[in-house]
Scaffold this active site. Structure first.
Site, PDB file in Angstrom:
ATOM      1  CD  GLU A   1      66.148  48.837  25.770  1.00  0.00           C
ATOM      2  OE1 GLU A   1      66.889  47.940  26.243  1.00  0.00           O
ATOM      3  OE2 GLU A   1      65.059  49.132  26.423  1.00  0.00           O
TER       4      GLU A   1
ATOM      5  CG  HIS B   1      66.857  50.087  31.022  1.00  0.00           C
ATOM      6  ND1 HIS B   1      67.110  50.628  29.922  1.00  0.00           N
ATOM      7  CD2 HIS B   1      66.349  48.836  30.748  1.00  0.00           C
ATOM      8  CE1 HIS B   1      67.106  50.001  28.861  1.00  0.00           C
ATOM      9  NE2 HIS B   1      66.742  48.676  29.260  1.00  0.00           N
TER      10      HIS B   1
ATOM     11  CG  ASP C   1      53.391  46.413  19.567  1.00  0.00           C
ATOM     12  OD1 ASP C   1      53.878  47.219  20.491  1.00  0.00           O
ATOM     13  OD2 ASP C   1      52.394  45.739  19.727  1.00  0.00           O
TER      14      ASP C   1
HETATM   15 ZN    ZN Z   1      65.929  47.295  27.943  1.00  0.00          ZN
END
Ligand code: ZN
Length: 408
Positions: free
Chosen positions: A58, A39, A116
């Protein structure tokens, strides 16, 4: 972080937070550490411009993680790990329904959508599939690796949208642009981004077959009504790595419920699995126990959920409990009550500092603010309360979510 930290890791620049669940004792869960370090480039150096484009962080990071893992541990192991990721995506889409609007890469976060809920397997694993598809179009790993470096260099210290990335991709590979790869029927970039459902392209994981096949064959042996224990005991799982065991357990879960008695024999045969302290194995064992309504081991599910609060483990187990027998549903309620913060009495001290995570309703429930008051009003009502965005070490939960207070 404390065991209640709800994520595997969080990649703050220059400081990664990780859950203690990763300390398996054999470095078997190091892939999360590789992920968080990846990341640094994908997510921190180049960032998604809004949370609807979370997959940009991601999907690329999963791709980078698995490229690094391939170099470190080989393609067989990495493909096996990717197969367990794909199984999680399958489970997620089965639970939510493939057509769920959050099962596309670019999601709309609008009133009524719980942010969420956008944090799920889709941006990770479907995002990984899209980046893998783009690499597949290029066809040469070195060229695609070089492209990733150029991409980071082009957009470093910027926040971007998918269009920025895809335009850069097509400019970098003009021969692909000429072929109109962005609109190949069935694989349109627009479809990848804006249509929910299973990924149109799945990367080839066959290099993992040497590890996956034995696990699949062993799982198949456990489906028989009359167990062939000779054949089962001939498979030496003691040498298997964690993800091979995980893969085996995922197959058992898919084939569950097993014929009566088989889960008990499974438990007796593999104490290495059923008594494991490795969180990835505890999750799968809990899922198998619940799917087979094997009540003798329900206590292990409860103990696991009381030991940690990582969302990746907690949500599937609660889903499984609530989809299970009456006893399983009771277990869910008991476990939730046992792990939820206690119902509070307002703390007794002269001054309080509050931190708000969007739960003014909690204040109202406690009679500390009226339904019509906003936070400014609330501050006027109780002037000694102060607000802060930080949660200190010592705090008192007010209500069951969202609001914390501590004495000054
Ligand atoms: Zn991640």
């Amino acid at each position: 972080m404390p065991p209640s930290f709800p994520f595997g890791g969080m990649e703050n620049p220059c400081l990664t937070f990780v859950t203690p669940c990763l300390l398996a004792g054999d470095r078997s869960l190091a892939d999360v550490i590789i992920h968080e370090i990846s990341h640094s480039w994908f997510g921190n150096l180049v960032t998604n411009a809004n949370w609807g484009e979370f997959w940009l962080n991601e999907g690329f990071t999963m791709y980078a993680q698995r490229r690094i893992s391939t170099v470190l541990f080989g393609s067989a192991y990495t493909c096996l790990e990717a197969a367990t990721g794909r199984a999680l995506l399958r489970q997620h889409m089965d639970i939510t329904g493939e057509e769920h609007p959050l099962n596309k890469l670019r999601v709309k976060i609008e009133p009524g959508v719980d942010p969420d809920d956008t944090y799920n397997e889709t941006p990770y694993e479907k995002g990984f599939c899209f980046v893998s598809y783009l690499a597949h179009l290029v066809g040469d790993q070195d060229q695609f690796d070089n492209f990733l470096k150029a991409y980071v260099n082009e957009f470093k210290f910027q926040s971007i949208l998918a269009e920025d990335f895809l335009e850069f991709y097509l400019e970098y590979f003009p021969e692909l642009k000429k072929k109109n790869v962005e609109s190949l029927p069935g694989f349109e970039f627009d479809r990848w981004l804006n249509t929910p459902g299973w990924p149109p392209y799945l990367p080839d994981l066959s290099p993992g077959d040497s590890l996956m096949k034995p696990a699949e064959e062993l799982a198949q042996l456990w489906v028989a009504k009359e167990l062939d224990m000779k054949a089962i005991e001939a498979v030496a799982i003691s040498a298997w790595k964690t993800y091979q065991l995980v893969y085996f357990l995922d197959k058992i879960l898919q084939k569950s419920p097993l014929p009566p008695g088989n889960v008990e024999t499974l438990r007796e045969t593999y104490p290495k699995i059923s008594d494991s302290q490795n969180a990835e194995l505890r999750l799968r064992w809990g899922q198998i126990v619940l799917k087979n309504d094997h009540q003798e081991d329900f206590w292990k599910v409860k103990a696991f959920l009381q030991s940690q609060g990582k969302q990746k483990y907690t949500l599937p187990l609660y889903h499984a409990m609530m989809a299970g027998s009456e006893v399983a549903q009771t277990l869910a309620k008991e476990t939730f009550i046992a792990t939820a913060p206690p119902t509070p009495a307002p703390p007794q001290c002269s001054q309080l500092r509050l931190t708000d995570r969007g739960a003014q309703g909690q204040l109202e429930a406690l009679g500390l603010a009226s339904a019509s008051s906003d936070f400014a009003g609330f501050q006027n009502t109780v002037p000694k309360f102060q607000f802060s965005s930080q949660i200190p070490e010592v705090y008192t939960p007010l209500g069951k979510s969202g609001l914390w207070a501590w004495c000054l």
